[in-house]
Design a protein around this motif. Structure first.
Motif, mmCIF file in Angstrom:
data_model
loop_
_atom_site.group_PDB
_atom_site.id
_atom_site.type_symbol
_atom_site.label_atom_id
_atom_site.label_comp_id
_atom_site.label_asym_id
_atom_site.label_seq_id
_atom_site.Cartn_x
_atom_site.Cartn_y
_atom_site.Cartn_z
ATOM 1 N N GLU A 114 0.860 -1.196 0.000
ATOM 2 C CA GLU A 114 0.000 0.000 0.000
ATOM 3 C C GLU A 114 0.883 1.229 0.000
ATOM 4 N N PRO A 115 0.653 2.176 -0.899
ATOM 5 C CA PRO A 115 1.482 3.383 -0.921
ATOM 6 C C PRO A 115 1.301 4.221 0.343
ATOM 7 N N VAL A 116 2.369 4.770 0.817
ATOM 8 C CA VAL A 116 2.349 5.647 1.988
ATOM 9 C C VAL A 116 1.997 7.048 1.509
ATOM 10 N N HIS A 117 1.012 7.644 2.163
ATOM 11 C CA HIS A 117 0.634 9.013 1.814
ATOM 12 C C HIS A 117 1.327 9.961 2.779
ATOM 13 N N LEU A 118 2.218 10.757 2.233
ATOM 14 C CA LEU A 118 2.984 11.692 3.053
ATOM 15 C C LEU A 118 2.233 13.004 3.175
ATOM 16 N N PRO A 119 2.190 13.575 4.377
ATOM 17 C CA PRO A 119 1.531 14.883 4.521
ATOM 18 C C PRO A 119 2.358 15.951 3.795
ATOM 19 N N ASP A 120 1.636 16.876 3.196
ATOM 20 C CA ASP A 120 2.316 17.983 2.524
ATOM 21 C C ASP A 120 2.982 18.869 3.564
ATOM 22 N N ALA A 121 4.125 19.392 3.221
ATOM 23 C CA ALA A 121 4.839 20.280 4.138
ATOM 24 C C ALA A 121 4.060 21.573 4.278
ATOM 25 N N GLU A 122 3.856 21.981 5.523
ATOM 26 C CA GLU A 122 3.103 23.200 5.776
ATOM 27 C C GLU A 122 4.037 24.401 5.730
ATOM 28 N N PRO A 123 3.586 25.492 5.159
ATOM 29 C CA PRO A 123 4.434 26.682 5.131
ATOM 30 C C PRO A 123 4.606 27.255 6.536
ATOM 31 N N ALA A 124 5.634 28.020 6.716
ATOM 32 C CA ALA A 124 5.911 28.625 8.022
ATOM 33 C C ALA A 124 4.771 29.556 8.406
ATOM 34 N N THR A 125 4.351 29.435 9.624
ATOM 35 C CA THR A 125 3.254 30.265 10.110
ATOM 36 C C THR A 125 3.806 31.555 10.697
ATOM 37 N N PRO A 126 2.958 32.570 10.867
ATOM 38 C CA PRO A 126 3.428 33.822 11.466
ATOM 39 C C PRO A 126 3.940 33.609 12.895
ATOM 40 N N GLU A 127 3.367 32.608 13.606
ATOM 41 C CA GLU A 127 3.841 32.338 14.949
ATOM 42 C C GLU A 127 5.293 31.855 14.929
ATOM 43 N N PHE A 128 5.623 31.068 13.926
ATOM 44 C CA PHE A 128 6.988 30.587 13.797
ATOM 45 C C PHE A 128 7.945 31.749 13.552
ATOM 46 N N ALA A 129 7.551 32.647 12.680
ATOM 47 C CA ALA A 129 8.397 33.812 12.390
ATOM 48 C C ALA A 129 8.589 34.662 13.643
ATOM 49 N N GLN A 130 7.511 34.830 14.406
ATOM 50 C CA GLN A 130 7.605 35.621 15.635
ATOM 51 C C GLN A 130 8.525 34.922 16.646
ATOM 52 N N ARG A 131 8.386 33.638 16.790
ATOM 53 C CA ARG A 131 9.228 32.895 17.728
ATOM 54 C C ARG A 131 10.695 32.954 17.308
ATOM 55 N N LEU A 132 10.941 32.874 16.020
ATOM 56 C CA LEU A 132 12.309 32.956 15.513
ATOM 57 C C LEU A 132 12.919 34.316 15.818
ATOM 58 N N MET A 133 12.150 35.361 15.648
ATOM 59 C CA MET A 133 12.643 36.715 15.958
ATOM 60 C C MET A 133 12.957 36.846 17.445
ATOM 61 N N GLU A 134 12.128 36.246 18.291
ATOM 62 C CA GLU A 134 12.395 36.290 19.727
ATOM 63 C C GLU A 134 13.692 35.568 20.065
ATOM 64 N N LEU A 135 13.913 34.420 19.424
ATOM 65 C CA LEU A 135 15.131 33.673 19.683
ATOM 66 C C LEU A 135 16.374 34.420 19.203
ATOM 67 N N LEU A 136 16.234 35.144 18.126
ATOM 68 C CA LEU A 136 17.354 35.923 17.614
ATOM 69 C C LEU A 136 17.570 37.212 18.393
ATOM 70 N N GLY A 137 16.685 37.514 19.308
ATOM 71 C CA GLY A 137 16.848 38.703 20.145
ATOM 72 C C GLY A 137 16.243 39.950 19.544
ATOM 73 N N LYS A 138 15.427 39.777 18.555
ATOM 74 C CA LYS A 138 14.776 40.944 17.946
ATOM 75 C C LYS A 138 13.303 40.867 18.260
ATOM 76 N N ASP A 139 12.704 42.003 18.394
ATOM 77 C CA ASP A 139 11.290 42.066 18.722
ATOM 78 C C ASP A 139 10.526 42.552 17.493
ATOM 79 N N GLN A 140 9.305 42.124 17.337
ATOM 80 C CA GLN A 140 8.485 42.543 16.210
ATOM 81 C C GLN A 140 8.252 44.056 16.249
ATOM 82 N N LYS A 141 8.278 44.647 17.444
ATOM 83 C CA LYS A 141 8.010 46.083 17.564
ATOM 84 C C LYS A 141 9.156 46.906 16.972
#
Length: 144
Positions: A114-141
């Protein structure tokens, strides 16, 4: 080296033998000197490099002649197991095959019924971008 050897052989013969040797050595020094040898070396080098580029271009042109459209073999997933070992999930037509890849060997581990159905990769969400900015030490403001 051969010039020095010829000079040692010509010197004991006398004045008559010295004149032809001097006449023969003069054209060699003028046309075959270091500059002439360097020019010949550079010309040969440019010819070889040009030939390499020409063969590379020709090889790319020949490879494009084959079938372009729908590829029959697709790599669906890859999972590294170690530094040089990995699992590959490959689809050939409608069949999926699990392969084991090592530096010296490719082994078929399983042909999936039976073929395996792979989930499509989801694009980066705005929450991810915000979290990344926090980790880099930059704030959205700071953007505004």
């Amino acid at each position: 080296m051969s010039r020095l050897l010829s000079l040692f052989l010509v010197l004991p013969l006398g004045a008559l033998a010295a004149e032809p040797a001097a006449q023969a050595a003069a054209p060699v020094a003028a046309g075959g000197g270091v500059g002439g040898q360097l020019a010949q070396l550079l010309l040969g080098l440019l010819l070889v490099v040009g030939l390499i580029f020409l063969l590379g271009w020709l090889l790319r042109r020949v490879q494009r002649i084959g079938p372009r459209g729908g590829q029959v073999i697709k790599l669906l997933a890859s999972q590294p197991l170690g530094a040089r070992e990995r699992l590959l999930l490959v689809q050939v037509g409608s069949e999926q095959i699990l392969l084991g890849l090592t530096p010296g060997r490719i082994s078929t581990l399983h042909v999936l019924s039976e073929p395996v159905h792979l989930p499509d990769a989801e694009p980066a969400t705005p929450e991810f971008a915000q979290r990344l900015m926090e980790l880099l030490g930059k704030d959205q403001k700071d953007k505004t």
